[in-house]
Motif scaffolding. Structure first.
Motif, short mmCIF file in Angstrom:
data_model
loop_
_atom_site.label_atom_id
_atom_site.label_comp_id
_atom_site.label_asym_id
_atom_site.label_seq_id
_atom_site.Cartn_x
_atom_site.Cartn_y
_atom_site.Cartn_z
N ASP A 31 0.82 -1.22 0.00
CA ASP A 31 0.00 0.00 0.00
C ASP A 31 0.85 1.27 0.00
O ASP A 31 1.95 1.29 0.54
CB ASP A 31 -0.89 0.03 1.25
N ASP A 32 0.25 2.32 -0.56
CA ASP A 32 0.68 3.71 -0.39
C ASP A 32 1.79 4.20 -1.31
O ASP A 32 2.01 5.39 -1.42
CB ASP A 32 1.08 4.02 1.06
N HIS A 106 -5.56 3.35 -4.95
CA HIS A 106 -5.69 3.32 -3.48
C HIS A 106 -6.44 4.60 -3.07
O HIS A 106 -6.14 5.20 -2.06
CB HIS A 106 -4.30 3.25 -2.86
N HIS A 110 -6.83 9.14 -0.01
CA HIS A 110 -6.56 8.21 1.08
C HIS A 110 -7.52 8.42 2.25
O HIS A 110 -7.13 8.43 3.42
CB HIS A 110 -5.10 8.30 1.56
ZN LIG Z 1 -2.95 3.17 2.62
#
Ligand SMILES: [Zn+2]
Length: 214
Positions: A31-32, A106, A110
């Motif tokens: 993620d991220d 994603h 966020h």
């Molecule tokens: Zn995340």
């Protein structure tokens, strides 16, 4: 990290979701899109010839940066503001062009998509459009920030993506568009994840997840 990846490679097929196989296989997700992924994980994946999905939130991503890798690695990736602690669009493009990385959305900001006031068009649809515009590749997977979603967000993700993923700490049968992820942060030895006791726990959790969604 290298040992964990090697264990997976030697014991299980590591696949993208559309490559589903019978038996137990593994889909890696990160993620991220923080810079440490590009700097450390991506070279390892290439070396070991292993696949992974990278979940990119749109708004902190810079076109490029002149900061040194050392400085970028030291920066705290504060998700609330733009920062060179994340991969740049140039780096994301390089990874998207590699056979080992599939880019997922994603969200845009966020945000926790289980909150009522969130703009799902922006977070789910616009994030996909922006990503596809930037990397010139179809984005098939959506990964919920914080692993959270509600029925409204799930419905929206289903409309625009082949797969969506949340954290459920459960196995998947690849029979539905909502896939559950098992967080691996707390496993000192990745082999612990595949011990019979853990497998039974994850399987039971899968059943609970399925029943809850009915
Ligand atoms: Zn995340």
């Amino acid at each position: 990290m290298a040992q964990h990846l090697l264990f997976l490679k030697e014991n299980y097929p590591v696949i993208f979701p559309h490559e589903k196989k019978s038996g137990l296989s593994v889909c890696l997700t990160f993620d991220d899109a923080t810079f440490d992924f590009y700097h450390t994980v991506f070279p390892l994946l290439k070396k070991l010839q292993m696949k992974a999905i990278l979940a990119v939130p749109i708004f902190p991503i810079l076109a490029s940066t002149s900061l040194s890798p050392e400085k970028r690695l030291k920066m705290e990736p504060d998700i609330a503001k733009k920062s060179a602690a994340f991969c740049t669009w140039k780096e994301i493009q390089e990874m998207a062009d590699s056979p080992f990385i599939e880019i997922a959305s994603h969200s845009y900001s966020h945000e926790d998509l289980s909150k009522k006031e969130v703009d799902l068009d922006l977070e789910i649809l616009q994030s996909k459009k922006t990503l596809e515009d930037k990397i010139k590749t179809r984005v098939k997977t959506f990964i919920y920030p914080y692993g959270r979603c509600n029925r409204r967000a799930l419905k929206k993700a289903r409309e625009h993506y082949t797969y969506s993923m949340r954290i459920g700490s459960a196995f998947n049968f690849f029979s539905s568009p909502l896939l559950y992820r098992v967080p691996c942060d707390n496993y000192a030895q990745i082999s612990h994840l595949f011990k019979p006791k853990t497998k039974v726990r994850l399987f039971l959790k899968t059943l609970v997840c399925k029943i809850r969604r009915r």
